[in-house]
Design a protein around this motif. Structure first.
Motif, short mmCIF file in Angstrom:
data_model
loop_
_atom_site.label_atom_id
_atom_site.label_comp_id
_atom_site.label_asym_id
_atom_site.label_seq_id
_atom_site.Cartn_x
_atom_site.Cartn_y
_atom_site.Cartn_z
N ASN A 35 0.86 -1.18 0.00
CA ASN A 35 0.00 0.00 0.00
C ASN A 35 0.89 1.22 0.00
O ASN A 35 1.70 1.41 0.91
CB ASN A 35 -0.92 0.02 1.22
CG ASN A 35 -1.99 -1.04 1.13
OD1 ASN A 35 -2.34 -1.44 0.04
ND2 ASN A 35 -2.50 -1.47 2.26
N LYS A 36 0.76 2.02 -1.00
CA LYS A 36 1.58 3.22 -1.10
C LYS A 36 0.88 4.35 -0.37
O LYS A 36 -0.32 4.53 -0.50
CB LYS A 36 1.81 3.60 -2.56
CG LYS A 36 2.64 2.57 -3.30
CD LYS A 36 2.93 3.02 -4.69
CE LYS A 36 3.76 1.98 -5.42
NZ LYS A 36 4.05 2.36 -6.78
N GLN A 37 1.65 5.07 0.42
CA GLN A 37 1.07 6.16 1.18
C GLN A 37 0.88 7.39 0.32
O GLN A 37 1.54 7.56 -0.69
CB GLN A 37 1.96 6.49 2.36
CG GLN A 37 3.35 6.98 1.96
CD GLN A 37 4.22 7.23 3.16
OE1 GLN A 37 3.80 7.02 4.27
NE2 GLN A 37 5.42 7.67 2.93
N PHE B 62 0.09 8.84 -10.22
CA PHE B 62 0.63 10.13 -9.77
C PHE B 62 -0.48 10.99 -9.19
O PHE B 62 -0.32 11.60 -8.13
CB PHE B 62 1.32 10.85 -10.93
CG PHE B 62 1.80 12.23 -10.59
CD1 PHE B 62 2.94 12.42 -9.83
CD2 PHE B 62 1.12 13.35 -11.03
CE1 PHE B 62 3.39 13.69 -9.50
CE2 PHE B 62 1.55 14.63 -10.71
CZ PHE B 62 2.69 14.79 -9.95
N LEU B 63 -1.62 11.04 -9.87
CA LEU B 63 -2.75 11.84 -9.40
C LEU B 63 -3.24 11.33 -8.05
O LEU B 63 -3.56 12.12 -7.15
CB LEU B 63 -3.89 11.79 -10.41
CG LEU B 63 -3.62 12.41 -11.78
CD1 LEU B 63 -4.79 12.15 -12.72
CD2 LEU B 63 -3.33 13.87 -11.68
N ARG B 64 -3.27 10.03 -7.87
CA ARG B 64 -3.75 9.45 -6.63
C ARG B 64 -2.75 9.67 -5.49
O ARG B 64 -3.13 10.06 -4.39
CB ARG B 64 -3.99 7.95 -6.80
CG ARG B 64 -4.60 7.28 -5.56
CD ARG B 64 -4.65 5.78 -5.70
NE ARG B 64 -3.34 5.16 -5.65
CZ ARG B 64 -2.64 4.96 -4.52
NH1 ARG B 64 -3.11 5.36 -3.38
NH2 ARG B 64 -1.46 4.37 -4.57
N LEU B 65 -1.47 9.44 -5.75
CA LEU B 65 -0.45 9.56 -4.71
C LEU B 65 -0.34 10.97 -4.15
O LEU B 65 -0.12 11.15 -2.96
CB LEU B 65 0.91 9.12 -5.24
CG LEU B 65 1.14 7.63 -5.36
CD1 LEU B 65 2.49 7.36 -6.00
CD2 LEU B 65 1.05 6.94 -4.02
N TYR B 66 -0.45 11.96 -5.01
CA TYR B 66 -0.23 13.34 -4.59
C TYR B 66 -1.53 14.14 -4.48
O TYR B 66 -1.48 15.34 -4.28
CB TYR B 66 0.76 14.02 -5.54
CG TYR B 66 2.13 13.41 -5.41
CD1 TYR B 66 2.98 13.80 -4.39
CD2 TYR B 66 2.55 12.41 -6.28
CE1 TYR B 66 4.22 13.24 -4.25
CE2 TYR B 66 3.79 11.83 -6.14
CZ TYR B 66 4.63 12.24 -5.12
OH TYR B 66 5.86 11.66 -4.98
#
Length: 73
Positions: free
Chosen positions: A7-9, A58-62
């Motif tokens: 799971n990426k924070q 990228f949109l989801r992570l940031y």
């Protein structure tokens, strides 16, 4: 170990001092996503964009909206 996705924070950025940017090479078509500082113009590259899945990641992570991203050549 193998085959499991971590799971990426979610990461945060200074929304008042930085703008999300995608830089694309005219020659090769390579795209890099990152943030550009408004005052100095310095670009911080964070992720290589190879396809739509990378862009969505990228949109989801940031926590960025696609319409907020500027594109530079």
């Amino acid at each position: 170990m193998f085959g499991r996705k971590k799971n990426k924070q979610l990461f945060t950025y200074d929304k008042t001092g930085k703008v999300p940017v995608i830089r694309a090479s005219i020659c090769t078509g390579e795209k890099v996503a990152g943030f550009k500082e408004l005052e100095s113009g310095k670009f911080e590259d964070l992720m290589l964009i190879r396809n739509d899945g990378d862009l969505k990641e990228f949109l989801r992570l940031y926590d960025v909206k696609e319409e907020d991203i500027k594109r530079e050549w």
